[in-house]
Structures are given as C-alpha cells and as structure tokens.
Design a protein around this motif. Structure first.
Motif, mmCIF file in Angstrom:
data_model
loop_
_atom_site.group_PDB
_atom_site.id
_atom_site.type_symbol
_atom_site.label_atom_id
_atom_site.label_comp_id
_atom_site.label_asym_id
_atom_site.label_seq_id
_atom_site.Cartn_x
_atom_site.Cartn_y
_atom_site.Cartn_z
ATOM 1 N N VAL A 1 -10.017 7.140 0.700
ATOM 2 C CA VAL A 1 -10.719 7.678 1.864
ATOM 3 C C VAL A 1 -12.171 7.211 1.825
ATOM 4 O O VAL A 1 -12.848 7.374 0.812
ATOM 5 N N VAL A 2 -12.627 6.626 2.910
ATOM 6 C CA VAL A 2 -14.026 6.226 3.048
ATOM 7 C C VAL A 2 -14.691 7.241 3.982
ATOM 8 O O VAL A 2 -14.411 7.275 5.177
ATOM 9 N N ILE A 3 -15.546 8.082 3.410
ATOM 10 C CA ILE A 3 -16.101 9.218 4.147
ATOM 11 C C ILE A 3 -17.338 8.787 4.925
ATOM 12 O O ILE A 3 -18.267 8.179 4.371
ATOM 13 N N ARG A 4 -17.338 9.112 6.206
ATOM 14 C CA ARG A 4 -18.500 8.868 7.056
ATOM 15 C C ARG A 4 -18.784 10.143 7.854
ATOM 16 O O ARG A 4 -18.335 11.226 7.474
ATOM 17 N N GLY A 5 -19.488 10.006 8.960
ATOM 18 C CA GLY A 5 -19.994 11.173 9.660
ATOM 19 C C GLY A 5 -19.003 11.954 10.492
ATOM 20 O O GLY A 5 -19.322 13.055 10.954
ATOM 21 N N SER A 6 -17.798 11.433 10.728
ATOM 22 C CA SER A 6 -16.867 12.131 11.637
ATOM 23 C C SER A 6 -16.107 13.269 10.972
ATOM 24 O O SER A 6 -15.336 13.967 11.622
ATOM 25 N N THR A 7 -16.286 13.435 9.648
ATOM 26 C CA THR A 7 -15.705 14.588 8.953
ATOM 27 C C THR A 7 -16.808 15.263 8.145
ATOM 28 O O THR A 7 -17.657 14.589 7.559
ATOM 29 N N ALA A 8 -16.762 16.582 8.127
ATOM 30 C CA ALA A 8 -17.759 17.355 7.363
ATOM 31 C C ALA A 8 -17.206 18.759 7.186
ATOM 32 O O ALA A 8 -16.374 19.222 7.982
ATOM 33 N N PRO A 9 -17.633 19.478 6.158
ATOM 34 C CA PRO A 9 -17.174 20.858 5.974
ATOM 35 C C PRO A 9 -17.584 21.741 7.152
ATOM 36 O O PRO A 9 -18.645 21.559 7.749
ATOM 37 N N LEU A 10 -16.716 22.683 7.474
ATOM 38 C CA LEU A 10 -17.061 23.645 8.527
ATOM 39 C C LEU A 10 -18.252 24.471 8.090
ATOM 40 O O LEU A 10 -18.328 24.918 6.944
ATOM 41 N N PRO B 1 0.847 -1.197 0.000
ATOM 42 C CA PRO B 1 0.000 0.000 0.000
ATOM 43 C C PRO B 1 0.883 1.247 0.000
ATOM 44 O O PRO B 1 1.984 1.245 0.558
ATOM 45 N N ASP B 2 0.390 2.326 -0.583
ATOM 46 C CA ASP B 2 1.119 3.587 -0.628
ATOM 47 C C ASP B 2 0.841 4.359 0.657
ATOM 48 O O ASP B 2 -0.102 5.162 0.733
ATOM 49 N N SER B 3 1.669 4.151 1.683
ATOM 50 C CA SER B 3 1.426 4.777 2.982
ATOM 51 C C SER B 3 1.659 6.283 2.942
ATOM 52 O O SER B 3 0.938 7.049 3.595
ATOM 53 N N VAL B 4 2.653 6.728 2.186
ATOM 54 C CA VAL B 4 2.872 8.170 2.053
ATOM 55 C C VAL B 4 1.674 8.811 1.366
ATOM 56 O O VAL B 4 1.143 9.836 1.811
ATOM 57 N N GLY B 5 1.226 8.201 0.285
ATOM 58 C CA GLY B 5 0.056 8.709 -0.418
ATOM 59 C C GLY B 5 -1.184 8.682 0.447
ATOM 60 O O GLY B 5 -2.060 9.559 0.331
ATOM 61 N N ALA B 6 -1.284 7.689 1.337
ATOM 62 C CA ALA B 6 -2.442 7.597 2.229
ATOM 63 C C ALA B 6 -2.487 8.785 3.177
ATOM 64 O O ALA B 6 -3.553 9.374 3.418
ATOM 65 N N GLY B 7 -1.340 9.161 3.745
ATOM 66 C CA GLY B 7 -1.293 10.330 4.611
ATOM 67 C C GLY B 7 -1.656 11.599 3.859
ATOM 68 O O GLY B 7 -2.338 12.492 4.384
ATOM 69 N N ARG B 8 -1.232 11.654 2.611
ATOM 70 C CA ARG B 8 -1.520 12.829 1.787
ATOM 71 C C ARG B 8 -3.018 12.954 1.499
ATOM 72 O O ARG B 8 -3.599 14.032 1.674
ATOM 73 N N ILE B 9 -3.652 11.870 1.051
ATOM 74 C CA ILE B 9 -5.070 11.980 0.693
ATOM 75 C C ILE B 9 -5.935 12.215 1.921
ATOM 76 O O ILE B 9 -6.995 12.840 1.824
ATOM 77 N N ALA B 10 -5.488 11.743 3.086
ATOM 78 C CA ALA B 10 -6.242 12.001 4.314
ATOM 79 C C ALA B 10 -6.263 13.498 4.617
ATOM 80 O O ALA B 10 -7.319 14.079 4.899
ATOM 81 N N VAL B 11 -5.095 14.121 4.555
ATOM 82 C CA VAL B 11 -5.029 15.562 4.823
ATOM 83 C C VAL B 11 -5.759 16.348 3.738
ATOM 84 O O VAL B 11 -6.443 17.338 4.029
ATOM 85 N N GLU B 12 -5.651 15.925 2.497
ATOM 86 C CA GLU B 12 -6.368 16.614 1.421
ATOM 87 C C GLU B 12 -7.875 16.592 1.662
ATOM 88 O O GLU B 12 -8.573 17.572 1.367
ATOM 89 N N HIS B 13 -8.373 15.496 2.211
ATOM 90 C CA HIS B 13 -9.810 15.442 2.536
ATOM 91 C C HIS B 13 -10.145 16.436 3.636
ATOM 92 O O HIS B 13 -11.149 17.156 3.546
ATOM 93 N N LEU B 14 -9.316 16.498 4.668
ATOM 94 C CA LEU B 14 -9.578 17.440 5.758
ATOM 95 C C LEU B 14 -9.486 18.883 5.275
ATOM 96 O O LEU B 14 -10.286 19.740 5.676
ATOM 97 N N LEU B 15 -8.538 19.173 4.420
ATOM 98 C CA LEU B 15 -8.429 20.521 3.856
ATOM 99 C C LEU B 15 -9.671 20.855 3.036
ATOM 100 O O LEU B 15 -10.170 21.989 3.075
ATOM 101 N N ALA B 16 -10.167 19.875 2.278
ATOM 102 C CA ALA B 16 -11.369 20.094 1.477
ATOM 103 C C ALA B 16 -12.577 20.368 2.361
ATOM 104 O O ALA B 16 -13.550 21.000 1.915
#
Length: 342
Positions: free
Chosen positions: A332-341, A168-183
């Motif tokens: 990223v599997v999006i569920r209820g613990s993240t949402a836009p501000l 698995p691409d662990s570096v890429g995984a950290g990147r896409i996680a933060v990109e989701h939070l930034l979004a």
C-alpha cells in the motif's frame, strides 16, 4: 616474455600470453580463470594477477559455449505498450544486466501465431532461457514441456502446473487494502471494481471480503463490477450514494475508477478523506499524483515480479528448476486520500 608485457602491443592479450606470464600451461590458465577446483589457490592467484597485468578479457561467448551456454535470454511479451508489461520487463532486464546477460526482446502483440514464430526465432539464436510476460493476470496456455530451455512465466501464470509462474498476490492485495482502511477507522467500506472477466478483479474482491470477515464486518452491498474507467467510477458511485449515503470508504479496483469515484463524492458534498476515504489499485503515478487529494493506491511491485522471474530463470538455467505459481506480495502506498477518522 617481453612481447607479452609490452604496453604498446596492438593486439589484445591472449590466454597463451597469460599462461606464459604466469608460468603455467594454457590448460591450467583456463581452469584457473574459469574457477575450476583442480587448481591450487596460489597458482590461481598467479594466473589472475597475470591476467590483470595484461588486461586480459576472456571471450565471453567462448566461455559460455564451453559451459553449454550463450549468455543470452529471450523476453517475450504480449503487450509491449502496456502499463503492466513495461515495469516487469524493466525489472527483468535490470537483473539480467547485473548478471551480464544479453536480452532479446520480442512483442507478440497478443497473437499466438506471432508468439510461436518468436519462440522459434529465439531458440534459433540458442538463448539459454525464456521469460514470458502476460498482459493480464489470467492464466495463459503453456509453451509446452518439450522446449530445450527453461521458461518462466511472469504476471500471467501458465495453465500448466509443471511450469514456474511468478505473479502478484491479488488476493493478498485486496486484503492489505482493506486492512489499511480498517486501520484508518473505516467500517462501512464499499468496493467498486472493473471487468469481472479479469481474474485480478475477482481475487481482489475475495481478499477484501476475507479481511472484512476477519474483522466481523462485510462490504457495503456486493462488489460493484463494471469496466476499468473513470466513467464507471462516476456511475457506480452515484448508485452507491443513492443506496448507502453513509459509506465511509471506497476501495476501487483501479486508479482510473478511483478518480471517477472522487469526482462524484466531491460533487455530492463528501470530503475526501475526512468523510469518505478512497483507495485505488495499480499505483499509476500519472493518476495518483495528479488526483486531489493525491490517491492512496496498491502497488503490485511489478518490477520486483520481473526481477524475481529473472532470478528464477538464472536458477533454472543452472539446473535448479521450480514449478507452480509463486505469488509475490503487493504494498500500500499511502497518500492523502486516506486518513484516520477524526
């Protein structure tokens, strides 16, 4: 001819019966059924029709031996009970099953001596190739370059760059996680993760920092390394909130850690996700679906890692060997613990 087409016959049809019905020699019938190019198209079709009429099924082992193969492979794992090994093995077995390949599964239980014993046993059964599944993403010793069959390493890469490893691409995984939070509009993102001795923990932190740097941001404090447990998630979150109470997102190195993070956020009066978004890693559904709210998590696509390793082994058996470590993307599997501000 009547004997070959008699539906009441008690013995299965033979290649000789097929050849007789098709009006060709046994050698020509064999070539036609094995896809050899020396047979004319109309002759091949006549042989195939005869085989279908007689319900002829060639001996798979005999066909494999003619091609120098047995139609079997070995799956060697170090942790058959592990959450990460099982989906990889399932993905590989699915791919092998689709290719009508029989699988020998062996669990070395993390013991190098037991592993060597199983390698010898599998080679003694004349397997066509091996897939070695690790229990963690850290590089592992190679089985060596002298083995008579190709080997593909999955999840844990081989230390030898001449080997082929699917990870698995662990570096890429950290990147896409933060990109989701930034979004989601989050800009004060903290990272609570597990044992720094794990390569995956360090690589995920690297990917997270890289994504934030690209956005002109940085983590809130340093990555908080610890252990893979809810208890560590609770302790680290308490320290985080004491130092940086205005954090608006926490990226966690595992779903277990994330559960502990959400417990303390709730106790301190922070709403998830309205005040603080929380993400996990591993997409362990026992935890993600039972969380309140359900937990957004990064899935390492481990079944795809297993399938890719199986397809790579198919290619190597056919003579198309590759080398090096090949990293597959996570999601990223999006569920209820993240949402836009809001």
């Amino acid at each position: 001819m009547a004997r070959a087409t008699d539906p009441s016959r008690s013995q299965p049809a033979t290649l000789s019966d097929v050849a007789r019905l098709a009006g060709v020699s046994i050698a020509t019938a064999s070539k036609a059924l094995n896809g050899r190019s020396q047979v004319r198209a109309e002759t091949r079709q006549r042989v195939v029709d005869a085989a279908e009429r007689l319900s002829f099924r060639p001996n798979q082992l005999a066909r494999g031996l003619l091609a120098g193969r047995t139609g079997t492979v070995g799956l060697l794992t170090s942790d058959l009970e592990g959450r990460f090994s099982i989906p990889i093995l399932m993905g590989a077995e699915d791919a092998f099953g689709a290719g009508e390949v029989a699988v020998f599964l062996c669990d070395a239980r993390g013991d190098a001596i037991r592993e060597q014993h199983y390698v010898r046993a599998l080679l003694g059964r004349r397997v066509d190739g091996l897939i070695v599944v690790g229990s963690r993403t850290d590089p592992r010793p190679s089985l060596g370059r002298e083995l008579p069959v190709p080997v593909v390493y999955a999840y844990a890469p081989s230390e030898d760059p001449a080997d082929l490893s699917i990870v698995p691409d662990s570096v890429g995984a950290g990147r896409i996680a933060v990109e989701h939070l930034l979004a989601c509009g989050r800009h004060r993102i903290a990272h609570i993760t597990g044992d720094p001795g794990y390569l995956a923990a360090r690589e995920r932190a690297e990917g997270a920092r890289s994504a934030l740097a690209d956005a002109g941001l940085a983590l809130v404090g340093e990555p908080r390394f610890g252990v893979w447990s809810e208890g560590w998630g609770r302790a680290a979150t308490a320290m985080l909130l004491d130092q940086d109470p205005d954090v608006d997102a926490v990226l966690c190195g595992s779903d277990q850690i994330a559960r502990g993070v959400m417990d303390v956020l709730r106790e301190r009066g922070h709403r998830v996700p309205e005040d603080v978004a929380v993400m996990g890693f591993d997409n362990w559904r026992v935890l993600t679906s039972a969380s309140r709210p359900p937990l957004t998590s990064v899935d390492m696509n481990l079944e795809q890692v297993g399938r890719a390793a199986a397809h790579a082994l198919f290619g190597a058996i056919a003579g198309a060997r590759r080398s090096g470590a090949e990293a597959l993307p996570c999601r990223v599997v999006i569920r209820g613990s993240t949402a836009p501000l809001s």
